[in-house]
Design a protein around this motif. Structure first.
Motif, mmCIF file in Angstrom:
data_model
loop_
_atom_site.group_PDB
_atom_site.id
_atom_site.type_symbol
_atom_site.label_atom_id
_atom_site.label_comp_id
_atom_site.label_asym_id
_atom_site.label_seq_id
_atom_site.Cartn_x
_atom_site.Cartn_y
_atom_site.Cartn_z
ATOM 1 N N SER A 1 70.712 83.773 97.177
ATOM 2 C CA SER A 1 71.284 83.328 95.911
ATOM 3 C C SER A 1 70.153 82.847 94.998
ATOM 4 N N ALA A 2 70.349 83.020 93.726
ATOM 5 C CA ALA A 2 69.344 82.605 92.740
ATOM 6 C C ALA A 2 69.308 81.084 92.678
ATOM 7 N N PRO A 3 68.128 80.521 92.442
ATOM 8 C CA PRO A 3 68.058 79.059 92.335
ATOM 9 C C PRO A 3 68.845 78.574 91.126
ATOM 10 N N ARG A 4 69.469 77.413 91.287
ATOM 11 C CA ARG A 4 70.263 76.850 90.189
ATOM 12 C C ARG A 4 69.349 76.320 89.106
ATOM 13 N N LYS A 5 69.663 76.631 87.887
ATOM 14 C CA LYS A 5 68.900 76.125 86.761
ATOM 15 C C LYS A 5 69.663 74.977 86.144
ATOM 16 N N ARG A 6 68.959 73.913 85.854
ATOM 17 C CA ARG A 6 69.592 72.786 85.175
ATOM 18 C C ARG A 6 69.685 73.091 83.692
ATOM 19 N N PRO A 7 70.761 72.671 83.071
ATOM 20 C CA PRO A 7 70.843 72.890 81.632
ATOM 21 C C PRO A 7 69.835 72.003 80.912
ATOM 22 N N ALA A 8 69.358 72.477 79.791
ATOM 23 C CA ALA A 8 68.406 71.694 79.001
ATOM 24 C C ALA A 8 69.090 70.426 78.504
ATOM 25 N N PRO A 9 68.363 69.309 78.500
ATOM 26 C CA PRO A 9 68.991 68.067 78.032
ATOM 27 C C PRO A 9 69.335 68.162 76.549
ATOM 28 N N LYS A 10 70.473 67.615 76.192
ATOM 29 C CA LYS A 10 70.895 67.653 74.798
ATOM 30 C C LYS A 10 70.196 66.540 74.025
ATOM 31 N N ILE A 11 69.602 66.919 72.914
ATOM 32 C CA ILE A 11 68.912 65.957 72.061
ATOM 33 C C ILE A 11 69.604 65.962 70.711
ATOM 34 N N ARG A 12 70.069 64.786 70.300
ATOM 35 C CA ARG A 12 70.761 64.676 69.019
ATOM 36 C C ARG A 12 69.775 64.842 67.872
ATOM 37 N N GLU A 13 70.280 65.228 66.727
ATOM 38 C CA GLU A 13 69.432 65.430 65.554
ATOM 39 C C GLU A 13 69.460 64.198 64.652
ATOM 40 N N ASN A 14 68.449 64.089 63.794
ATOM 41 C CA ASN A 14 68.336 63.022 62.794
ATOM 42 C C ASN A 14 68.398 61.635 63.410
ATOM 43 N N LEU A 15 67.598 61.407 64.417
ATOM 44 C CA LEU A 15 67.547 60.096 65.065
ATOM 45 C C LEU A 15 66.677 59.153 64.243
ATOM 46 N N PRO A 16 67.060 57.882 64.158
ATOM 47 C CA PRO A 16 66.200 56.939 63.443
ATOM 48 C C PRO A 16 64.949 56.632 64.264
ATOM 49 N N ALA A 17 63.854 56.350 63.595
ATOM 50 C CA ALA A 17 62.621 55.992 64.295
ATOM 51 C C ALA A 17 62.790 54.628 64.955
#
Length: 97
Positions: free
Chosen positions: A9-25
């Motif tokens: 079986s193919a190795p499981r790939k983790r989904p890319a982490p979700k990064i929100r847009e327009n975050l304040p500094a």
């Protein structure tokens, strides 16, 4: 009759982490109390998101736990950066005789 072939079986790939847009500094007033995931905080620190996640798991840095996920506030990000910032060396002034 031939024996059945073993399948790999193919190795499981983790989904890319979700990064929100327009975050304040983190340095801004709004960003001081904003909750960032380790992957969202990574651009402001000298570490990758994975390294921050590992540091949280080893409890090496302060973080916020909401019962399910780990977060870093803007104030914690600023403190982390200051903690690992190397200050320039300055010679002490000679005492006047």
């Amino acid at each position: 009759m031939t024996a059945p072939q073993a399948t790999k079986s193919a190795p499981r790939k983790r989904p890319a982490p979700k990064i929100r847009e327009n975050l304040p500094a983190p340095q801004t007033a709004e960003g001081q109390l904003f909750h960032y995931t380790p992957y969202e905080a990574a651009p402001w620190t000298p570490y990758s998101g994975r390294t921050l996640t590992d540091m949280i798991a080893r409890r090496e840095i302060d973080y916020v736990f909401n019962g399910r996920d780990n977060y870093l506030t803007g104030a914690q990000i600023v403190a982390l950066v200051e903690r690992y910032t190397v200050k320039p060396y300055s010679k002490p002034a000679r005492a006047a005789a």
